[in-house]
Design an enzyme around this catalytic site. Structure first.
Site, PDB file in Angstrom:
ATOM      1  N   GLN A 143       0.808  -1.215   0.000  1.00 13.59           N
ATOM      2  CA  GLN A 143       0.000   0.000   0.000  1.00 13.59           C
ATOM      3  C   GLN A 143       0.843   1.268   0.000  1.00 13.59           C
ATOM      4  OE1 GLN A 143      -1.499  -0.952   4.159  1.00 13.59           O
ATOM      5  NE2 GLN A 143      -1.489   1.285   4.279  1.00 13.59           N
ATOM      6  N   CYS A 149      -5.253   0.762   4.074  1.00 14.63           N
ATOM      7  CA  CYS A 149      -5.201  -0.648   4.467  1.00 14.63           C
ATOM      8  C   CYS A 149      -6.581  -1.283   4.414  1.00 14.63           C
ATOM      9  CB  CYS A 149      -4.618  -0.776   5.869  1.00 14.63           C
ATOM     10  SG  CYS A 149      -5.494   0.218   7.124  1.00 14.63           S
ATOM     11  N   HIS A 286      -5.616  -0.848  11.906  1.00 13.44           N
ATOM     12  CA  HIS A 286      -5.055  -1.409  10.678  1.00 13.44           C
ATOM     13  C   HIS A 286      -5.918  -2.550  10.166  1.00 13.44           C
ATOM     14  CE1 HIS A 286      -2.062  -2.154   7.675  1.00 13.44           C
ATOM     15  NE2 HIS A 286      -1.665  -3.312   8.174  1.00 13.44           N
ATOM     16  N   ASN A 307      -0.644  -9.191   5.190  1.00  9.60           N
ATOM     17  CA  ASN A 307      -0.527  -7.753   5.360  1.00  9.60           C
ATOM     18  C   ASN A 307      -0.391  -7.076   3.995  1.00  9.60           C
ATOM     19  OD1 ASN A 307      -0.367  -5.291   6.652  1.00  9.60           O
ATOM     20  ND2 ASN A 307       1.448  -5.786   7.844  1.00  9.60           N
TER      21      ASN A 307
END
Length: 343
Positions: A143, A149, A286, A307
């Site tokens: 990102q 996110c 997040h 992630n």
């Protein structure tokens, strides 16, 4: 009256202190030289370039503090995870969090929660699950410094259910969400919510591909032509019952799941390998995706989490987070606000 013996003692003590000071100064200089060399090597490894000497010296100071923190942390022998000097080593923790962790938990009121959970009556689940092995997970994405996110989390679980319902794994567009999903609480690089992203996908009748609507890492103007191309659709979404890791396990056993976590700590910033058991709070900031679970070689139950910080972070972009903790909300609040799209 000072005697000769006392004079000799004072002289000896002075020389000894002077020598010790010189040794310490030399040692510090050598350490700084070594750290400067490590910083140079790190800059080359990650292609870091600073705008001027002042900025370079500032970043060196932060780098030095972070390296010391990482090495002290790794010196503790009984920890199940390790930290590493990654590409974020010249950022303070505040700088790092501010640019990447923008799941807007404070916007997510209980009135918006769904009441159905289709996996409620699941009675048995596998001991381990890894949706990567089933071809339901796209490669790890990055990102960058855009705080979207939430979009990467929502896209990851949408990619998963699209694969499971159609047999085709397609990389979908986060940028479409960043640019076009702006009528509600989602605000591109300034943060958003996975549930609101699912609402947009439903109302828009789907999402385009990453290839056709590529990621730019900045807020942009909605490309209405590409927005109108629908490659993957969802019919709805559901929230996993809050603060229930067993319910989350039932959901993950059936598809990749979007979750929110508190990823604000330095240990999360520099996580490198192992099962993360570090201290963290429940101030969710997040968005990530749980794409499996299992048990480590040292018998620690974990969640397998994808992630969106690139493949050089963690275990090639993934983190294993301890599962089955005493706190109902799970480690770092992972069981507090989980959700998934339906097809």
């Amino acid at each position: 009256m000072v005697t000769n013996n006392q004079m000799h003692y004072f002289s000896f003590t002075f020389v000894l202190c002077l020598g010790l000071w010189a040794f310490q100064a030399t040692s510090r200089n050598l350490q700084d030289d070594s750290m400067h060399e490590r910083h140079e090597q790190w800059m080359g490894q990650y292609g870091k370039v600073y705008k001027n000497a002042k900025e370079r010296e500032k970043r060196f100071g932060i780098f030095k503090e972070n390296v010391n923190y990482i090495e002290v942390s790794n010196s503790v022998g009984n920890k199940s995870y390790k930290l590493g000097i990654n590409e974020f080593a010249d950022l303070t923790n505040h700088e790092f969090v501010a640019s990447r962790n923008k799941f807007n938990a404070y916007l997510d009121g209980s009135s918006t929660k769904t009441t159905t959970f289709k996996y409620h009556n699941v009675s048995a689940v596998p001991s381990t699950v890894d949706w990567r092995l089933e071809g339901a997970v796209t490669p790890v994405k990055d990102q960058g410094q855009c705080g979207c996110c939430w979009a990467f989390s929502a896209v990851a679980s949408t990619e998963g259910i699209h694969k499971l319902s159609t047999g085709n794994l397609v990389s979908l567009s986060e940028q479409e969400l960043v640019d076009c999903d702006t009528s509600g609480e989602d605000q591109g690089c300034e943060g958003g919510l996975m549930d609101d992203a699912f609402k947009f996908i439903i109302q828009n009748n789907g999402l385009n591909t990453e290839a056709e609507y590529p990621y730019q890492g900045v807020d942009g103007t909605c490309n209405t032509n590409e927005e109108g191309n629908h490659v993957a659709t969802i019919s709805g979404y559901e929230d996993v019952p809050a603060n229930d890791e067993l319910a989350l396990q039932k959901a993950v056993a059936n598809q990749p799941i979007s979750v929110a976590i508190d990823a604000s700590g330095s240990d999360f910033q520099f996580y490198s390998s192992g099962v993360f058991t570090g201290s963290c709070g429940t101030e969710l900031d997040h968005g990530v995706a749980v794409v499996g679970y299992g048990v480590s070689e040292d018998e620690i139950e974990y969640w397998l989490v994808k992630n969106s910080w690139g493949i050089k972070w963690g275990e090639e972009g993934y983190i294993r987070m301890q599962r089955g903790v005493d706190a109902l909300e799970g480690l770092c609040g992972i069981a507090m606000q989980a959700s998934y799209p339906t097809a």
